[in-house]
Design an enzyme around this catalytic site. Structure first.
Site, mmCIF file in Angstrom:
data_model
loop_
_atom_site.group_PDB
_atom_site.id
_atom_site.type_symbol
_atom_site.label_atom_id
_atom_site.label_comp_id
_atom_site.label_asym_id
_atom_site.label_seq_id
_atom_site.Cartn_x
_atom_site.Cartn_y
_atom_site.Cartn_z
ATOM 1 N N HIS A 24 0.773 -1.294 -0.052
ATOM 2 C CA HIS A 24 0.042 0.022 -0.075
ATOM 3 C C HIS A 24 0.955 1.059 0.025
ATOM 4 C CE1 HIS A 24 -4.005 -1.987 0.569
ATOM 5 N NE2 HIS A 24 -3.009 -2.897 1.510
ATOM 6 N N LYS A 25 1.240 1.686 -1.281
ATOM 7 C CA LYS A 25 2.211 2.897 -1.437
ATOM 8 C C LYS A 25 2.008 3.962 -0.441
ATOM 9 C CE LYS A 25 5.803 2.583 -4.317
ATOM 10 N NZ LYS A 25 6.355 1.364 -3.790
ATOM 11 N N PHE A 26 0.520 4.196 -0.470
ATOM 12 C CA PHE A 26 -0.022 5.325 0.252
ATOM 13 C C PHE A 26 -0.063 5.109 1.498
ATOM 14 C CE2 PHE A 26 -3.883 7.479 1.868
ATOM 15 C CZ PHE A 26 -3.251 8.910 2.182
ATOM 16 N N TRP A 27 -0.771 4.165 1.833
ATOM 17 C CA TRP A 27 -1.307 3.850 3.310
ATOM 18 C C TRP A 27 -0.013 3.573 4.273
ATOM 19 C CZ3 TRP A 27 -5.009 5.785 5.525
ATOM 20 C CH2 TRP A 27 -6.369 6.321 5.107
ATOM 21 N N ASN A 30 -16.278 10.422 4.723
ATOM 22 C CA ASN A 30 -17.188 9.578 3.966
ATOM 23 C C ASN A 30 -17.228 10.414 2.495
ATOM 24 O OD1 ASN A 30 -19.471 7.751 3.243
ATOM 25 N ND2 ASN A 30 -20.542 8.496 4.992
ATOM 26 N N PHE A 31 -18.078 9.546 1.715
ATOM 27 C CA PHE A 31 -18.480 10.016 0.423
ATOM 28 C C PHE A 31 -17.156 10.245 -0.605
ATOM 29 C CE2 PHE A 31 -22.075 11.455 3.019
ATOM 30 C CZ PHE A 31 -23.016 10.585 2.427
ATOM 31 N N LEU A 32 -15.986 9.566 -0.381
ATOM 32 C CA LEU A 32 -14.918 9.576 -1.348
ATOM 33 C C LEU A 32 -15.194 8.991 -2.566
ATOM 34 C CD1 LEU A 32 -11.755 9.646 -2.125
ATOM 35 C CD2 LEU A 32 -11.425 7.576 -1.007
ATOM 36 N N VAL A 75 -14.251 9.296 -7.006
ATOM 37 C CA VAL A 75 -13.501 9.671 -8.185
ATOM 38 C C VAL A 75 -14.235 9.293 -9.313
ATOM 39 C CG1 VAL A 75 -11.579 9.396 -9.575
ATOM 40 C CG2 VAL A 75 -11.213 9.742 -6.851
ATOM 41 N N ARG A 118 -4.299 7.726 -9.077
ATOM 42 C CA ARG A 118 -3.577 8.281 -7.639
ATOM 43 C C ARG A 118 -4.184 9.591 -7.292
ATOM 44 N NH1 ARG A 118 -1.953 3.506 -5.550
ATOM 45 N NH2 ARG A 118 -1.248 4.928 -3.743
ATOM 46 N N LEU A 119 -5.575 9.882 -7.695
ATOM 47 C CA LEU A 119 -6.267 11.069 -7.157
ATOM 48 C C LEU A 119 -6.583 10.581 -5.713
ATOM 49 C CD1 LEU A 119 -8.515 12.482 -9.964
ATOM 50 C CD2 LEU A 119 -6.874 13.697 -8.495
ATOM 51 N N ALA A 120 -7.179 9.518 -5.183
ATOM 52 C CA ALA A 120 -7.880 9.234 -4.134
ATOM 53 C C ALA A 120 -6.876 9.811 -3.016
ATOM 54 C CB ALA A 120 -8.188 8.062 -4.019
ATOM 55 N N THR A 151 -15.420 4.076 7.216
ATOM 56 C CA THR A 151 -15.574 2.726 6.747
ATOM 57 C C THR A 151 -15.128 2.437 5.151
ATOM 58 O OG1 THR A 151 -17.906 3.021 6.343
ATOM 59 C CG2 THR A 151 -17.338 2.208 8.453
ATOM 60 N N LEU A 154 -22.652 6.535 7.744
ATOM 61 C CA LEU A 154 -23.791 6.536 6.645
ATOM 62 C C LEU A 154 -23.325 6.164 5.669
ATOM 63 C CD1 LEU A 154 -25.313 9.800 7.805
ATOM 64 C CD2 LEU A 154 -26.135 7.695 8.219
HETATM 65 C C1 YNC Z 1 -11.048 3.929 0.265
HETATM 66 N N1 YNC Z 1 -12.411 3.572 -0.046
HETATM 67 O O1 YNC Z 1 -5.611 1.606 -1.252
HETATM 68 P P1 YNC Z 1 -2.553 2.178 -1.508
HETATM 69 S S1 YNC Z 1 -15.540 4.642 1.496
HETATM 70 C C2 YNC Z 1 -9.395 4.767 1.294
HETATM 71 N N2 YNC Z 1 -10.741 4.168 1.293
HETATM 72 O O2 YNC Z 1 -3.703 3.442 -1.913
HETATM 73 P P2 YNC Z 1 -6.271 5.838 -6.874
HETATM 74 C C3 YNC Z 1 -8.653 3.668 -0.484
HETATM 75 N N3 YNC Z 1 -8.322 4.426 0.722
HETATM 76 O O3 YNC Z 1 -3.012 1.068 -1.275
HETATM 77 P P3 YNC Z 1 -9.051 4.947 -7.458
HETATM 78 C C4 YNC Z 1 -9.998 3.599 -0.836
HETATM 79 N N4 YNC Z 1 -10.310 3.009 -2.346
HETATM 80 O O4 YNC Z 1 -1.769 2.177 -2.854
HETATM 81 C C5 YNC Z 1 -8.655 2.864 -2.549
HETATM 82 N N5 YNC Z 1 -7.890 3.562 -1.596
HETATM 83 O O5 YNC Z 1 -1.775 2.729 -0.254
HETATM 84 C C6 YNC Z 1 -6.681 3.659 -1.802
HETATM 85 N N6 YNC Z 1 -14.906 4.307 -6.126
HETATM 86 O O6 YNC Z 1 -5.771 5.558 -5.187
HETATM 87 C C7 YNC Z 1 -5.665 2.431 -2.395
HETATM 88 N N7 YNC Z 1 -16.049 5.212 -2.486
HETATM 89 O O7 YNC Z 1 -6.803 7.403 -6.869
HETATM 90 C C8 YNC Z 1 -4.698 2.974 -2.805
HETATM 91 O O8 YNC Z 1 -7.955 4.869 -6.792
HETATM 92 C C9 YNC Z 1 -5.015 4.474 -3.500
HETATM 93 O O9 YNC Z 1 -8.842 6.127 -8.674
HETATM 94 C C10 YNC Z 1 -5.646 4.296 -5.012
HETATM 95 O O10 YNC Z 1 -10.078 5.935 -6.162
HETATM 96 C C11 YNC Z 1 -10.306 5.351 -5.155
HETATM 97 O O11 YNC Z 1 -15.729 7.216 1.579
HETATM 98 C C12 YNC Z 1 -12.008 5.408 -5.043
HETATM 99 O O12 YNC Z 1 -16.007 3.150 -3.233
HETATM 100 C C13 YNC Z 1 -12.446 4.950 -3.845
HETATM 101 O O13 YNC Z 1 -14.796 6.250 -6.477
HETATM 102 C C14 YNC Z 1 -12.064 7.332 -4.968
HETATM 103 O O14 YNC Z 1 -12.429 3.711 -6.334
HETATM 104 C C15 YNC Z 1 -12.566 5.068 -6.344
HETATM 105 O O15 YNC Z 1 -9.763 3.864 -7.616
HETATM 106 C C16 YNC Z 1 -14.102 5.205 -6.195
HETATM 107 O O16 YNC Z 1 -5.478 5.537 -7.736
HETATM 108 C C17 YNC Z 1 -16.297 4.008 -5.851
HETATM 109 O O17 YNC Z 1 -6.358 4.804 -2.708
HETATM 110 C C18 YNC Z 1 -16.828 4.726 -4.519
HETATM 111 C C19 YNC Z 1 -16.254 4.262 -3.432
HETATM 112 C C20 YNC Z 1 -15.113 4.926 -1.037
HETATM 113 C C21 YNC Z 1 -16.189 5.043 -0.024
HETATM 114 C C22 YNC Z 1 -15.449 6.221 2.061
HETATM 115 C C23 YNC Z 1 -14.415 6.527 3.292
HETATM 116 C C24 YNC Z 1 -12.983 7.044 2.769
HETATM 117 C C25 YNC Z 1 -11.957 7.186 3.742
HETATM 118 C C26 YNC Z 1 -10.683 7.578 3.117
HETATM 119 C C27 YNC Z 1 -9.508 7.661 4.161
HETATM 120 C C28 YNC Z 1 -9.829 8.785 5.357
HETATM 121 C C29 YNC Z 1 -8.664 8.758 6.331
HETATM 122 C C30 YNC Z 1 -8.635 9.803 7.240
HETATM 123 C C31 YNC Z 1 -8.312 11.284 6.637
HETATM 124 C C32 YNC Z 1 -8.716 12.444 7.877
HETATM 125 C C33 YNC Z 1 -7.517 12.340 8.637
HETATM 126 C C34 YNC Z 1 -7.475 13.286 10.024
HETATM 127 C C35 YNC Z 1 -7.237 13.648 10.925
HETATM 128 MG MG MG Z 2 -7.506 8.377 -9.555
#
Ligand code: YNC
Ligand code: MG
Length: 388
Positions: free
Chosen positions: A2-5, A136-138, A140, A148-150, A172, A388
């Site tokens: 997990h390059k980012f995490w 929440n509501f992440l 792309v 790598r926008l996430a 979550t 939620l």
């Molecule tokens: C995810 N759901 O592992 P590594 S949930 C967190 N939560 O990083 P890229 C996630 N990280 O492994 P993409 C994740 N999904 O290399 C992927 N990742 O370290 C990590 N889907 O980024 C992943 N919504 O931009 C990897 O991936 C890196 O283009 C890859 O974008 C991901 O809201 C995503 O399921 C989820 O829209 C945006 O697939 C996209 O795929 C998408 O190349 C459909 O990202 C919708 C979806 C996620 C719902 C949610 C909770 C999010 C929590 C985020 C973490 C918060 C941390 C705390 C921050 C505040 C701290 C303080 C103080």
């Molecule tokens: Mg991306």
């Protein structure tokens, strides 16, 4: 890998065996003067947008981004369809920060292409009440995935949370990241089995006919418990007392006060519903149940465009057995035309799921804390938090 995490202050898989690491914050706060002042850079074609949820035009854009690009099931048959009113409720709790509603748009077309949000919450872990962000509501846009926008969105929301002197977060996800505090399963209770089978949400059981299935899931026309009624504004104090006493039993749970309860639990049509039992004799409020409304779009079905789903939220029983209380919740959800009632195996939910004919789903929901270690994790039944 997990390059980012791996760069983030979260429980790392490699530390799982290290018994010397204490529970609690992983990193101490940094002085606010050291929090990065400028937004993280985005690819040149995009710009940050601090969102205004009171602007109906923006809300429509956010609704549409999520309706087309947010979470789908593993088979891509359904996609969450959060309503505009729900999004406003979820993102504007007491003392919310506008800066935590973060959009990314294309500079030229101004089209919204990505989003992430945080809202403030007090969450207790064991006896430590911590100010956190609930993230929440992440999302792309499908056309911009895997670039790598996430990680940029996550770093930017983290920076803005730090600017408020808040250093922990809860979130979550359906995907496994380093490292869940617990992993929960959704259970589903059919209310409209014929439609659920028609859209492919469920299947006719072996040796079952449609008419036997419809009979199996049939419910009474009205709630059975005397004194069962909708929650009203005048009930906020009593519900807060019930809920605080109940949530104290769990290892991780929100620390709700009356202001929170009024926002999160007072009924709002097609957003959140709450019911309680008021004793017909003493007029004391003894039990409480609630669910939120989150429809899913049905992808590629000729007959139906949406599933109307209720999600179990917070429930407290002191006099009415929990199973009887939840049966009344199913009855009102059926009256209100929901197709399915969903519940996680959190809190004491296991005690009614099988008996009330919920079936286990296939997806898992992982719960995470950012910059807060809980070494051996907890069981779903030790979790008192529903996001939620
Ligand atoms: C995810 N759901 O592992 P590594 S949930 C967190 N939560 O990083 P890229 C996630 N990280 O492994 P993409 C994740 N999904 O290399 C992927 N990742 O370290 C990590 N889907 O980024 C992943 N919504 O931009 C990897 O991936 C890196 O283009 C890859 O974008 C991901 O809201 C995503 O399921 C989820 O829209 C945006 O697939 C996209 O795929 C998408 O190349 C459909 O990202 C919708 C979806 C996620 C719902 C949610 C909770 C999010 C929590 C985020 C973490 C918060 C941390 C705390 C921050 C505040 C701290 C303080 C103080
Ligand atoms: Mg991306």
């Amino acid at each position: 890998r997990h390059k980012f995490w791996e760069t983030q202050p979260v429980g790392q898989f490699r530390d799982a065996a290290d018994t010397s690491l204490p529970d609690g914050p992983i990193e101490p706060p940094t002085p606010l003067s050291e929090v990065r002042a400028d937004p993280y850079p985005l690819p040149a074609a995009f710009e940050w947008l601090t969102c205004d949820l009171d602007d109906d035009a923006f809300l429509a854009d956010l609704y549409s981004l999520l309706a087309h690009n947010y979470v789908e099931d593993d088979e891509n048959m359904f996609r969450f369809n959060y309503s505009p009113a729900f999004l406003r409720w979820a993102l504007k709790p007491p003392s919310f920060f506008r800066a935590w509603h973060i959009g990314v748009r294309a500079k030229e077309s101004k089209k919204l292409v990505a989003f992430i949000s945080g809202v403030p919450a007090r969450i207790r872990a064991r006896d430590d009440v911590v100010r956190m962000a609930e993230i929440n509501f992440l999302c792309v846009h499908k056309k911009l995935r895997s670039k790598r926008l996430a990680p940029v969105l996550i770093r930017e929301v983290t920076r803005r949370v730090h600017q408020e002197n808040i250093w922990q977060a809860a979130y979550t996800a359906g995907v496994v990241l380093p490292t869940p505090i617990t992993t929960c399963r959704y259970w589903h209770r059919s209310l409209n089995p014929k439609k659920l089978i028609d859209v492919g949400f469920s299947r006719l059981g072996p040796r079952m006919t449609m008419s036997r299935t419809v009979r199996l899931y049939k419910l009474p026309d009205a709630p059975l418990t005397p004194g069962f009624r909708r929650m009203e504004l005048r009930d906020v104090a009593a519900v807060t007392r019930l809920l605080r006493a109940y949530l104290a039993r769990f290892v991780v749970a929100p620390d709700f006060d009356e202001v929170d309860v009024e926002h999160w639990l007072l009924p709002q049509e097609d957003v959140v519903d709450s019911y309680l039992v008021e004793s017909p004799e003493t007029h004391e409020v003894t039990d409480f149940c609630s669910f939120y409304t989150l429809p899913s779009s049905v992808l590629n079905n000729a007959n139906y465009a949406t599933l109307k789903a209720a999600y179990s939220y917070y429930n407290v029983s002191t006099k009415t057995p929990l199973q009887q209380l939840m049966n009344d919740a199913l009855i009102v959800a059926k009256q209100k035309n929901y197709d399915v009632f969903n519940a996680l195996d959190v809190m004491e939910n296991e005690s009614f799921l099988k008996e009330l004919k919920f079936g286990p789903g296939d997806g898992q929901l992982h719960y995470y804390l950012y910059n807060y270690r809980i070494r051996n994790g907890i069981k779903p039944s030790e979790l008192g938090l529903v996001l939620l």
